[in-house]
Design a protein around this motif. Structure first.
Motif, short mmCIF file in Angstrom:
data_model
loop_
_atom_site.label_atom_id
_atom_site.label_comp_id
_atom_site.label_asym_id
_atom_site.label_seq_id
_atom_site.Cartn_x
_atom_site.Cartn_y
_atom_site.Cartn_z
N SER A 134 9.52 -6.24 -10.92
CA SER A 134 9.47 -6.34 -9.46
C SER A 134 9.01 -5.06 -8.77
CB SER A 134 10.85 -6.73 -8.92
OG SER A 134 11.80 -5.72 -9.23
N PHE A 135 8.79 -3.99 -9.54
CA PHE A 135 8.40 -2.72 -8.92
C PHE A 135 6.94 -2.77 -8.46
CE2 PHE A 135 6.78 1.72 -9.29
CZ PHE A 135 7.51 2.25 -8.24
N ASP A 136 6.73 -2.47 -7.20
CA ASP A 136 5.39 -2.45 -6.62
C ASP A 136 4.94 -0.99 -6.50
OD1 ASP A 136 3.02 -3.10 -5.40
OD2 ASP A 136 3.90 -3.56 -3.44
N ARG A 137 4.12 -0.55 -7.44
CA ARG A 137 3.73 0.85 -7.49
C ARG A 137 2.85 1.22 -6.29
NH1 ARG A 137 1.75 0.75 -12.21
NH2 ARG A 137 -0.42 0.56 -11.59
N PRO A 138 3.14 2.31 -5.61
CA PRO A 138 2.34 2.73 -4.45
C PRO A 138 0.89 3.02 -4.83
CG PRO A 138 4.44 3.89 -4.48
CD PRO A 138 4.33 3.18 -5.80
N ASN A 139 0.00 2.88 -3.85
CA ASN A 139 -1.42 3.16 -4.08
C ASN A 139 -1.71 4.66 -4.14
OD1 ASN A 139 -2.05 0.44 -4.08
ND2 ASN A 139 -2.54 0.40 -1.91
N HIS A 164 -5.85 -1.30 -11.48
CA HIS A 164 -4.65 -0.73 -10.86
C HIS A 164 -3.86 0.19 -11.79
CE1 HIS A 164 -4.45 -3.97 -7.46
NE2 HIS A 164 -5.54 -3.23 -7.44
N GLU A 189 3.41 4.72 1.62
CA GLU A 189 4.38 5.04 0.57
C GLU A 189 3.69 5.86 -0.51
OE1 GLU A 189 7.98 2.84 -1.82
OE2 GLU A 189 6.03 1.83 -1.76
N LYS A 242 13.60 1.17 -13.19
CA LYS A 242 13.02 0.58 -11.98
C LYS A 242 11.49 0.61 -12.05
CE LYS A 242 12.85 0.88 -6.93
NZ LYS A 242 13.35 1.54 -5.71
N TYR A 243 10.93 1.73 -12.50
CA TYR A 243 9.47 1.87 -12.59
C TYR A 243 8.87 0.81 -13.51
CZ TYR A 243 4.92 3.93 -13.72
OH TYR A 243 3.57 4.14 -13.92
#
Length: 313
Positions: free
Chosen positions: A65-70, A133, A100, A60-61
């Protein structure tokens, strides 16, 4: 009347076999039903644990489509080592104070593809770099790093435009106000300075005090100078109109500028909004009650600061 005893025996035997088959089928169905129920119960319990711990797995990481948290907090992988649903995970996801957070195991830092500044350490929290990022900066150094980068960028702008000299004056002030009320017991006829006379009893006086301190400094750089100005690389000031006008004027073939004086508002190149800073403070306090964060205070200070930029060509 003659009885066919053989036929009767066969009928009885068939009935008994049929009854036995039915009994076996019923018993089998009961066992199958019990097993399915046990499997379902076990699966439901597993899914509840999966929802509770919300582990993050490598597939998943690394998914597109994985949106990594800030916000990322580094944790010891041992904290969830014995939890079956976390086996093979690289951390977990959680939301605190509407933010998140990725709790990343220290053992997964090397394969995360991320760079942590100054270095990845357990129980420390990091926030994503505004311009890269893949880079995360420890929150207690975030505003200092941003300030250093802004100064370096202004020097880079001056050098690229062929300046002989530039100075950057830092104007930053802190102001605090306190309001308090004090209650006094007063005897009849007694006068106290600043408090109205009374016939006795008690009275309240509102007392306010203000403290202010200013941190000023200047950075001066000198260069050889150049008559062949180049377009500088911009990050923090890429959307600042005053910097853009300076660059356009210097790159102009007709009557290029020789000296320029700019006052850059801190709010124009803010590291983050005060709302985001406040949310991070709240999240950090919930991550570790023993740790405190002053992101909102620093965001307010940055918002009211100024950089006075003077360039000579």
């Amino acid at each position: 009347m003659k009885l066919d005893t053989k036929k009767g025996a066969d009928l009885v035997s068939g009935a008994l076999h049929k009854a036995t088959d039915i009994s076996k089928a019923v018993a089998g169905n009961v066992q199958t039903g019990a097993k399915e129920l046990a499997d379902k119960t076990k699966n439901d319990a597993y899914l509840r644990k999966l929802k509770k711990y919300n582990p993050l797995f490598p597939d998943k990481y690394n998914g597109a489509s994985f949106d990594r948290p800030n916000l990322i907090t580094i944790v010891d992988d041992a904290v969830r080592r014995d939890i079956d649903v976390c086996e093979g995970a690289i951390g977990w996801l959680e939301t605190k104070n509407d933010i998140e957070i990725l709790y990343l195991y220290d053992t997964a830092v090397a394969t995360s593809g991320l760079k942590f500044v100054p270095t990845a350490a357990c129980d420390e929290t990091y926030y994503v770099d505004n311009f890269d990022h893949q880079r995360y900066i420890r929150i207690d150094q975030l505003f200092n790093k941003a300030h250093e980068e802004k100064l370096a960028e202004l020097q880079h702008i001056a050098a690229s435009l062929g300046a002989k000299r530039c100075s950057i004056e830092i104007q930053e002030s802190d102001k605090e106000s306190q309001n308090s009320k004090k209650k006094f017991s007063m005897k009849s006829g007694v006068k106290v300075e600043g408090i109205a006379a009374s016939s006795g009893g008690s009275t309240e006086q509102s007392i306010s005090s203000k403290t202010s301190s200013a941190r000023d400094g200047a950075v001066v750089s000198t260069f050889e100078g150049s008559t062949d100005p180049q377009m500088p690389t911009l990050k923090w000031f890429q959307h600042d109109d005053t910097i853009r006008r300076l660059i356009d004027s210097r790159l102009s073939d007709s009557n290029p500028i020789k000296t320029h004086h700019l006052k850059l508002e801190g709010s124009a190149s803010a590291t983050m909004s005060q709302k985001t800073a406040s949310s991070i403070d709240g999240a950090v306090s919930k991550i570790n009650s023993k740790k405190s964060s002053s992101m909102e205070t620093q965001a307010k200070k940055e918002n009211t600061s100024k950089l006075v930029f003077t360039v000579e060509f």
